[in-house]
Design a protein around this motif. Structure first.
Motif, PDB file in Angstrom:
ATOM      1  N   PRO A  85      -7.160  -2.094   2.435  1.00  0.00           N
ATOM      2  CA  PRO A  85      -7.828  -2.649   3.618  1.00  0.00           C
ATOM      3  C   PRO A  85      -8.370  -1.566   4.553  1.00  0.00           C
ATOM      4  CG  PRO A  85      -5.445  -2.894   3.810  1.00  0.00           C
ATOM      5  CD  PRO A  85      -5.729  -2.392   2.420  1.00  0.00           C
ATOM      6  N   ASP A  86      -7.833  -0.364   4.462  1.00  0.00           N
ATOM      7  CA  ASP A  86      -8.299   0.748   5.290  1.00  0.00           C
ATOM      8  C   ASP A  86      -9.116   1.758   4.494  1.00  0.00           C
ATOM      9  OD1 ASP A  86      -7.047  -0.161   7.657  1.00  0.00           O
ATOM     10  OD2 ASP A  86      -5.126   0.594   6.921  1.00  0.00           O
ATOM     11  N   ALA A  87      -9.628   1.356   3.335  1.00  0.00           N
ATOM     12  CA  ALA A  87     -10.408   2.287   2.512  1.00  0.00           C
ATOM     13  C   ALA A  87     -11.536   2.894   3.345  1.00  0.00           C
ATOM     14  CB  ALA A  87     -10.974   1.579   1.291  1.00  0.00           C
ATOM     15  N   PRO A  88     -11.662   4.215   3.333  1.00  0.00           N
ATOM     16  CA  PRO A  88     -12.683   4.878   4.159  1.00  0.00           C
ATOM     17  C   PRO A  88     -14.077   4.733   3.550  1.00  0.00           C
ATOM     18  CG  PRO A  88     -11.553   6.493   2.818  1.00  0.00           C
ATOM     19  CD  PRO A  88     -10.848   5.179   2.582  1.00  0.00           C
ATOM     20  N   TRP A  89     -15.070   5.008   4.379  1.00  0.00           N
ATOM     21  CA  TRP A  89     -16.460   5.014   3.928  1.00  0.00           C
ATOM     22  C   TRP A  89     -16.807   6.382   3.360  1.00  0.00           C
ATOM     23  CZ3 TRP A  89     -19.095   0.664   3.419  1.00  0.00           C
ATOM     24  CH2 TRP A  89     -18.693  -0.449   4.157  1.00  0.00           C
ATOM     25  N   GLU A  90     -17.557   6.381   2.267  1.00  0.00           N
ATOM     26  CA  GLU A  90     -17.987   7.605   1.580  1.00  0.00           C
ATOM     27  C   GLU A  90     -19.506   7.583   1.447  1.00  0.00           C
ATOM     28  OE1 GLU A  90     -17.073  11.077  -1.056  1.00  0.00           O
ATOM     29  OE2 GLU A  90     -15.983  10.044   0.513  1.00  0.00           O
TER      30      GLU A  90
END
Length: 194
Positions: A85-90
């Motif tokens: 749910p907190d996967a970062p943006w790349e």
């Protein structure tokens, strides 16, 4: 491409964020796009978001310099890196219209020197090309300044040499400007060091 070199690094950030709130900007595609542009690419005058579209795990964020009448300098394509749910943006690339970087192809294996190119529409354009890697602050290589280009959907190309590539993934960035801002438009692609 940026800011994480591996999924393990992204997951390590997620753990740090959950435990201490470390670097919350990774959760925001707009802040990530601006950090990429201003920090990694060094385009300090590009300091605002001009457009935003988020759809599921993909985001397209337009960035531009304040006061630039021409509008968006680039639309940065970002993808959530990981599945939590907190996967970062790349950052994975740019969506190109009037300025593109198509050679070398995205993800291709490259060696120095390399030929880069694409298409451009504009008047009296002055293109600069850099090769960058995540682990270095300075470019690994820069084309001779500057490649003259212009017209309607015209091809452009340049040769650029680079050295000291230690990362697996390299970023090639082409930029043009000089009419109303140092960088008015830019385009990027990711390649693999050979």
């Amino acid at each position: 491409m940026w800011p994480f070199a591996t999924l393990a690094q992204a997951q390590e950030w997620e753990r740090a964020y959950r435990s201490s709130g470390h670097q919350p900007w990774h959760r925001d595609p707009e802040q990530t796009a601006l950090a990429f542009t201003r920090g990694y690419l060094g385009f300090k005058e590009i300091d605002r978001v001009s457009q935003r579209k988020v759809s599921g795990r993909h985001a397209r964020i337009g960035v531009a310099p304040t006061g630039h009448e021409g509008g968006t300098a680039a639309v940065i394509h970002l993808v959530r890196f990981g599945s939590g749910p907190d996967a970062p943006w790349e950052v994975v690339g740019t969506d190109d219209t009037t300025f593109s970087l198509t050679t070398p192809a995205y993800g291709s294996l490259v060696r120095s020197p390399l030929t880069v190119g694409g298409r451009i529409s504009g008047v009296d354009e002055s293109i600069r090309v850099e090769v960058r890697q995540l682990s270095s602050k300075a470019p690994l290589g820069t084309s001779a300044c500057c490649i003259s280009a212009g017209g309607d959907d015209q091809p452009w190309s340049a040769r650029v040499s680079f050295s000291r590539a230690s990362d697996r993934v390299l970023t090639i960035v082409a930029s043009t400007g000089g009419h109303v801002a140092d960088v008015e438009r830019f385009t990027i692609t990711a390649v693999r060091a050979g």
